[in-house]
Design a protein around this motif. Structure first.
Motif: not given
Length: 163
Positions: A23-26, A33-36, A82-83, A137-138
């Motif tokens: 889900l993070s990748i998706t 990005l923050e939700v990832a 990826l992030l 990343g957050f």
């Protein structure tokens, strides 16, 4: 029957870890990005609980250990890389960090799978490397040097005490 259900409980937490990584990748690919990042942190919660539950229920298995490694490479290797790549400015250093981070994570997990240690980890555990990337990343911050250092620490000979 009940014994099979009890044996499956830790693996369900491991699958939760894996699903959060995917889900993070998706979410990253969709621009959230923050939700990832938050899903990487949620992966860590599932990762923390799966082993503890398995030990508490006395249902440790080789299958569970291998499944955990596969989930970890997705959630703490590929997803944070990826992030990082989504945020970082393009450069050869960024590309090198992007490639090396999950690669070193996979090597570290394979080494542990072949030669497990008791009481300590040899090299920085992959969740301990992936979570700082998720934290950076957050805040939409990336640093190729930090990413490279974390990658190298995963395959280093340093000893890290198990939690």
């Amino acid at each position: 029957m009940l014994n099979h259900v009890v044996k499956a409980i830790p693996n369900l937490f491991t699958i939760g870890n894996l699903i959060c990584g995917v889900l993070s990748i998706t979410l990253n690919m969709s621009g959230y990005l923050e939700v990832a990042c938050l899903f990487i942190f949620l992966s860590a919660l599932f990762d923390l609980l799966d082993g503890r539950i398995a030990r508490k229920l006395k249902v440790n298995s080789e299958f569970g250990v291998e499944l955990d490694s596969l989930a970890d490479i997705v959630s703490f290797g590929v997803a944070p890389a990826l992030l990082f790549h989504s945020i970082a400015a393009p450069s050869i250093l960024t590309s090198l960090a992007f490639i090396l981070f999950p690669t070193m994570g996979a090597l570290r997990l394979a080494r542990f799978s072949v030669k497990p240690t008791i009481g300590y980890f040899k090299g920085l555990p992959i969740p301990a490397a992936g979570l700082p990337l998720a934290g950076m990343g957050f805040f939409l911050y990336s640093n190729a040097w930090i990413t490279l250092i974390l990658a190298l620490l995963m395959v280093s000979p340093i000893r890290v005490k198990k939690l």
